[in-house]
Design a protein around this motif. Structure first.
Motif, short mmCIF file in Angstrom:
data_model
loop_
_atom_site.label_atom_id
_atom_site.label_comp_id
_atom_site.label_asym_id
_atom_site.label_seq_id
_atom_site.Cartn_x
_atom_site.Cartn_y
_atom_site.Cartn_z
N LEU A 13 0.84 -1.21 0.00
CA LEU A 13 0.00 0.00 0.00
C LEU A 13 0.87 1.25 0.00
O LEU A 13 1.82 1.36 0.77
CB LEU A 13 -0.90 0.00 1.24
N ILE A 14 0.52 2.19 -0.88
CA ILE A 14 1.12 3.52 -0.85
C ILE A 14 0.13 4.43 -0.12
O ILE A 14 -0.96 4.69 -0.61
CB ILE A 14 1.40 4.05 -2.27
N ARG A 15 0.52 4.90 1.03
CA ARG A 15 -0.36 5.73 1.83
C ARG A 15 -0.49 7.12 1.22
O ARG A 15 0.34 7.53 0.39
CB ARG A 15 0.17 5.83 3.27
N PRO A 16 -1.48 7.89 1.63
CA PRO A 16 -1.66 9.23 1.05
C PRO A 16 -0.46 10.15 1.24
O PRO A 16 -0.26 11.07 0.44
CB PRO A 16 -2.89 9.76 1.80
N ASP A 17 0.35 9.91 2.28
CA ASP A 17 1.54 10.75 2.50
C ASP A 17 2.73 10.30 1.65
O ASP A 17 3.82 10.86 1.76
CB ASP A 17 1.92 10.75 3.97
N GLY A 18 2.54 9.27 0.81
CA GLY A 18 3.58 8.82 -0.09
C GLY A 18 4.44 7.71 0.45
O GLY A 18 5.29 7.18 -0.28
N VAL A 19 4.25 7.32 1.71
CA VAL A 19 5.05 6.24 2.31
C VAL A 19 4.48 4.90 1.89
O VAL A 19 3.26 4.69 1.95
CB VAL A 19 5.06 6.36 3.85
N GLU A 20 5.34 4.00 1.48
CA GLU A 20 4.92 2.67 1.04
C GLU A 20 5.09 1.68 2.18
O GLU A 20 6.16 1.58 2.78
CB GLU A 20 5.73 2.23 -0.17
N THR A 21 4.04 0.95 2.49
CA THR A 21 4.09 -0.04 3.57
C THR A 21 4.82 -1.28 3.09
O THR A 21 5.01 -1.50 1.89
CB THR A 21 2.68 -0.42 4.03
N GLN A 22 5.23 -2.11 4.06
CA GLN A 22 5.92 -3.34 3.73
C GLN A 22 4.92 -4.39 3.27
O GLN A 22 3.92 -4.64 3.93
CB GLN A 22 6.67 -3.87 4.96
N GLY A 23 5.21 -4.97 2.15
CA GLY A 23 4.33 -6.00 1.61
C GLY A 23 4.87 -6.49 0.30
O GLY A 23 5.74 -5.88 -0.31
N GLY A 24 4.35 -7.62 -0.16
CA GLY A 24 4.84 -8.18 -1.41
C GLY A 24 4.32 -9.58 -1.62
O GLY A 24 3.34 -10.00 -0.99
N LEU A 25 4.99 -10.31 -2.48
CA LEU A 25 4.51 -11.63 -2.87
C LEU A 25 4.51 -12.62 -1.71
O LEU A 25 3.64 -13.45 -1.59
CB LEU A 25 5.37 -12.16 -4.01
N PHE A 26 5.50 -12.51 -0.80
CA PHE A 26 5.64 -13.49 0.27
C PHE A 26 5.23 -12.93 1.63
O PHE A 26 5.44 -13.57 2.64
CB PHE A 26 7.10 -13.97 0.34
N SER A 27 4.67 -11.73 1.66
CA SER A 27 4.25 -11.16 2.93
C SER A 27 2.81 -11.56 3.22
O SER A 27 1.98 -11.61 2.33
CB SER A 27 4.38 -9.63 2.89
#
Length: 304
Positions: A143-157
């Motif tokens: 997820l890219i939050r509205p403030d531009g910070v991208e959360t941790q996540g991906g194919l194996f998360s």
């Protein structure tokens, strides 16, 4: 014991400056032997087996044609390093310009949709309604939050807070018969099923502001898509074939008034790789190393 006849003794006496009438000595002194040995060594002809042509000191210090040719290696790598510096400046400015386009005023969707191929990352406005029965998913994505910070996540998360899918829905334009693809935004894994976010499945005509995007080539080592509803990357030709949409892909911007659990817009990533710093370090390092070797071997002629 060395015996000497009369004639040889006269010659020895001349060399030793001894009177001819002196008694003959059956032995030759060590001093006389040493002198005779030195004279014999001086008379020997010195032969140089290395070369038949004498090379002066100036000729030895002269750089050959091969040596000048090898100088092309450090010169070429230095030129490539300078070129990468120029490319790095250009790429950084391009990324800044693209980010700036994301905050400019949106324009109306052009009548000729082919013009969008030259408008990537431009904001456009469009009106119509979603075809939710042809909804597709793309991911998994963080997820890219509205403030531009991208959360941790991906194919194996497996974290629901940062891992989910992008909801791509065909969008029927209100003023024409064309259908385009709109990336409505990000949803978590537990809200992938449309039934879990029914209030956000708007059926009425809506007006959207979106970012123009292009398709993606299949990334290396990426497997094929799972089925006709889940895509691992932006495979525009296949998506359009499955939904009968035009070859247009748009990312909806973030809407703070969106319904709870509905897709979170603003998931545009400026995907321009800027690896020129590592490239220029590599080229300049090679130039420095080969320059040192050229100076050591060609100029100073110092062997390893």
């Amino acid at each position: 014991m060395l015996r000497i006849n009369a004639q040889m003794w006269k010659q020895i006496c001349v060399l030793q400056r001894v009177p001819a009438g002196a008694s003959r000595c059956p032995r030759i002194s060590l001093q006389f032997r040493s002198k005779m040995t030195q004279q014999a060594q001086q008379q020997q002809t010195k032969i140089d087996f290395t070369t038949s042509i004498k090379i002066g000191a100036k000729d030895k210090d002269k750089i050959t044609a091969l040596g000048w040719f090898l100088l092309l290696i450090p010169a070429t790598t230095f030129g490539l390093g300078c070129w990468q510096v120029k490319r790095k400046i250009w790429k950084e400015q391009l990324i800044k310009d693209l980010h700036k386009q994301l905050h400019t005023a949106p324009v109306d969707l052009p009548e000729d949709l082919s013009e969008l191929s030259e408008m990537e990352y431009r904001l456009v406005k469009l009106r119509g309604y979603f075809l939710h029965d042809k909804e597709m998913r793309m991911g998994p994505r963080s997820l890219i939050r509205p403030d531009g910070v991208e959360t941790q996540g991906g194919l194996f998360s497996q974290r629901d807070s940062g891992n989910g899918y992008l909801i791509v829905t065909p969008f029927k334009l209100a003023d024409r018969d064309d259908i385009v693809l709109v990336n409505r935004g990000w949803v978590s894994r537990k809200h992938v099923d449309p039934q879990t976010r029914a209030p956000g499945q708007i059926k009425e005509e809506v007006e959207l502001t979106a970012v123009v995007r292009k398709g993606e080539n299949r990334p290396q080592f990426t497997p094929d898509h799972k089925d006709g509803q889940v895509y691992l990357y932006r495979d525009l030709p296949r998506m359009c074939a499955d939904s009968n949409a035009a070859a247009v892909f748009l990312d909806a911007v973030y809407d703070p008034k969106s319904v709870q659990n509905s897709p979170v817009g603003g998931q545009t990533r400026v995907t321009l790789h800027n690896d020129h710093l590592s490239y220029l370090i590599t080229w300049f390092s090679l130039s420095a190393a080969t320059s040192y070797l050229w100076y050591r071997q060609i100029v100073r002629r110092i062997p390893f």
